[in-house]
Design an enzyme around this catalytic site. Structure first.
Site, PDB file in Angstrom:
ATOM      1  N   ARG A 173      68.038  39.224  71.622  1.00 52.09           N
ATOM      2  CA  ARG A 173      69.246  38.488  71.241  1.00 52.09           C
ATOM      3  C   ARG A 173      69.084  38.014  69.811  1.00 52.09           C
ATOM      4  O   ARG A 173      67.975  37.870  69.305  1.00 52.09           O
ATOM      5  CB  ARG A 173      69.485  37.292  72.164  1.00 52.09           C
ATOM      6  N   ARG A 177      76.361  31.886  65.247  1.00 52.18           N
ATOM      7  CA  ARG A 177      77.154  30.668  65.398  1.00 52.18           C
ATOM      8  C   ARG A 177      78.471  30.823  64.657  1.00 52.18           C
ATOM      9  O   ARG A 177      78.483  31.169  63.483  1.00 52.18           O
ATOM     10  CB  ARG A 177      76.409  29.462  64.822  1.00 52.18           C
ATOM     11  N   ARG A 250      50.024  41.573  63.784  1.00 52.95           N
ATOM     12  CA  ARG A 250      50.344  41.619  62.363  1.00 52.95           C
ATOM     13  C   ARG A 250      49.704  40.399  61.719  1.00 52.95           C
ATOM     14  O   ARG A 250      49.609  39.330  62.325  1.00 52.95           O
ATOM     15  CB  ARG A 250      51.862  41.600  62.134  1.00 52.95           C
ATOM     16  N   ARG A 281      58.947  35.772  52.106  1.00 53.18           N
ATOM     17  CA  ARG A 281      59.554  34.480  51.788  1.00 53.18           C
ATOM     18  C   ARG A 281      58.724  33.723  50.773  1.00 53.18           C
ATOM     19  O   ARG A 281      57.543  34.001  50.572  1.00 53.18           O
ATOM     20  CB  ARG A 281      59.736  33.631  53.046  1.00 53.18           C
ATOM     21  N   GLU A 306      54.590  34.706  50.762  1.00 46.92           N
ATOM     22  CA  GLU A 306      54.013  35.167  52.027  1.00 46.92           C
ATOM     23  C   GLU A 306      54.201  36.675  52.162  1.00 46.92           C
ATOM     24  O   GLU A 306      55.327  37.168  52.154  1.00 46.92           O
ATOM     25  CB  GLU A 306      54.688  34.431  53.182  1.00 46.92           C
ATOM     26  N   TYR A 355      53.125  34.825  71.221  1.00 42.31           N
ATOM     27  CA  TYR A 355      53.565  34.045  70.074  1.00 42.31           C
ATOM     28  C   TYR A 355      54.305  32.822  70.593  1.00 42.31           C
ATOM     29  O   TYR A 355      55.297  32.945  71.318  1.00 42.31           O
ATOM     30  CB  TYR A 355      54.483  34.853  69.154  1.00 42.31           C
ATOM     31  N   ASP A 357      55.676  28.652  69.568  1.00 41.21           N
ATOM     32  CA  ASP A 357      55.826  27.635  68.539  1.00 41.21           C
ATOM     33  C   ASP A 357      54.978  26.419  68.925  1.00 41.21           C
ATOM     34  O   ASP A 357      54.341  26.383  69.991  1.00 41.21           O
ATOM     35  CB  ASP A 357      57.297  27.271  68.320  1.00 41.21           C
TER      36      ASP A 357
END
Length: 373
Positions: A173, A177, A250, A281, A306, A355, A357
């Protein structure tokens, strides 16, 4: 035979520090070790002439979980930082995540229904009922314009291969917005610890013995002899000497630079989505402290570029490559652990090959602690 410690925690990142904190609250004696020269894992911060640097990439704490939020606020106060990311594509700027500002910048539309019609039209034109790769999946979700401008180049840099070679499952997904809302996260709670993440880690490990510069795998017999149980948060395949094969990741490379200007890019994070720009970035660290006028007014700033990089065993593992081959291999290593090392628990981001957060890392550590303790 009773050992000196109840638990040896291998890895002083958020998961390991949280578990050790909970173990101490349950009356357990812990030793926390880390092979790096510092505590904190990837949330470690450094000071550069008064500017707090996120050494291993930007970390913004966010969570819906009130229990997690209350837990971390026991150790540190959080500032009001809200992530608003900018994307730069061929010199033109777009707001992220995809919202009405983005669609105005891309098509000049001002009403949600106009943007919705354009996206739906491009999705219908794609006519892909069963997307075969990431490119087809992305176009089916957001249309060709958004994909080509803001997804394709960035994703190919991030994963080191063409989007047509990446599985569709990577982006099940994409948040879209139809409001003018640049807040990157939907979580109720968001911010960065005042003083940086080192304050949080030190709070979690208060009163707990720790050692840095200690590689558990270099002297496993010695460390195993110190504790009754071991919580290992390093790479599970490395623990077993890669005997079944290598799990894929990675990695990242960072280039840090101090510049003689007070404000370089006006935002904490600017993504570069063009494929020919080698970095993904640029981070300008002082903007992570929106309440700190003294830092914001300094006549210099620090930026970090980065660069995605190939992973080789021994380099830093950042992003698991989530595909069937790696999921099956990780499951095989877990089975090996259950059969061969019953007093060792594999946990955390690297141990579980997921992964997560920061909020998820702490939540999983709290749940793990409750079950184990």
């Amino acid at each position: 035979m009773k050992h000196e410690y109840d638990f040896l925690v291998v890895g002083a990142g958020l998961f390991g520090a949280t578990f050790a904190c909970m173990a101490k609250q349950h009356g357990k004696k812990c030793l926390v070790i880390d092979k790096r020269s510092h505590l904190g894992g990837n949330v470690y911060c450094e000071d550069a002439e008064g500017i707090t640097i996120h050494k291993y990439g930007p970390h913004i704490f966010h969570t819906h979980d009130e229990k997690v939020w209350n837990f971390v606020n026991r150790f540190v106060s959080f500032n009001r930082f809200t992530l608003n990311t900018i994307a730069n594509y061929k010199g033109k700027l777009y707001n992220l995540p995809f919202n009405m500002y983005t669609f105005y910048q891309m098509w000049g539309v001002t009403q949600p229904e106009e943007a919705r019609r354009i996206i739906e039209s491009q999705r219908r034109e794609a006519v892909m009922e069963n997307p075969a790769n990431l490119e087809e999946q992305a176009i089916c979700l957001v249309g060709r314009d958004v994909y080509a401008t803001l997804i394709k180049g960035y994703t190919e840099k991030q994963w080191g291969r063409a989007c047509t070679e990446l599985p569709a499952s990577i982006i099940k997904r994409l948040p879209v917005r139809f409001t003018f809302d640049n807040n990157y996260f939907n979580d109720r709670y968001q911010g960065i610890p005042v003083g940086g993440y080192n304050v949080l880690i030190k709070g979690l490990l208060d009163g707990i013995e720790w050692r840095t510069g200690c590689n558990y795998l270099d002297d496993r017999a010695y460390f195993d002899g110190l504790a009754d149980e071991i919580v290992y948060t390093g790479p599970i395949d490395e623990y077993f000497g890669w005997s079944l094969g290598f799990l894929e990741y990675r990695s990242l490379r960072f280039e840090q630079e101090m510049l003689p200007v007070s404000n370089y890019q006006g935002n904490a994070i600017v993504n570069y989505t063009e494929r020919t720009v080698p970095y993904t970035r640029i981070v300008e660290h002082k903007h992570f402290e929106p309440d700190n006028g003294a830092v914001l007014s300094l006549p210099y700033t620090v930026v970090t570029r980065e660069y995605p990089a190939d992973y080789t065993p021994g380099s830093e593992a950042y992003y698991p490559v989530d595909n069937k081959r790696n999921r099956d291999l990780h499951a095989a290593y877990q089975d090996m652990g259950r059969c061969n090392v019953p007093h060792t628990w594999f946990a955390g981001r690297l141990g579980s090959y997921k992964y997560v957060d920061m909020g998820q890392a702490i939540s999983s550590a709290l749940k793990f602690s409750k079950a184990l303790l």
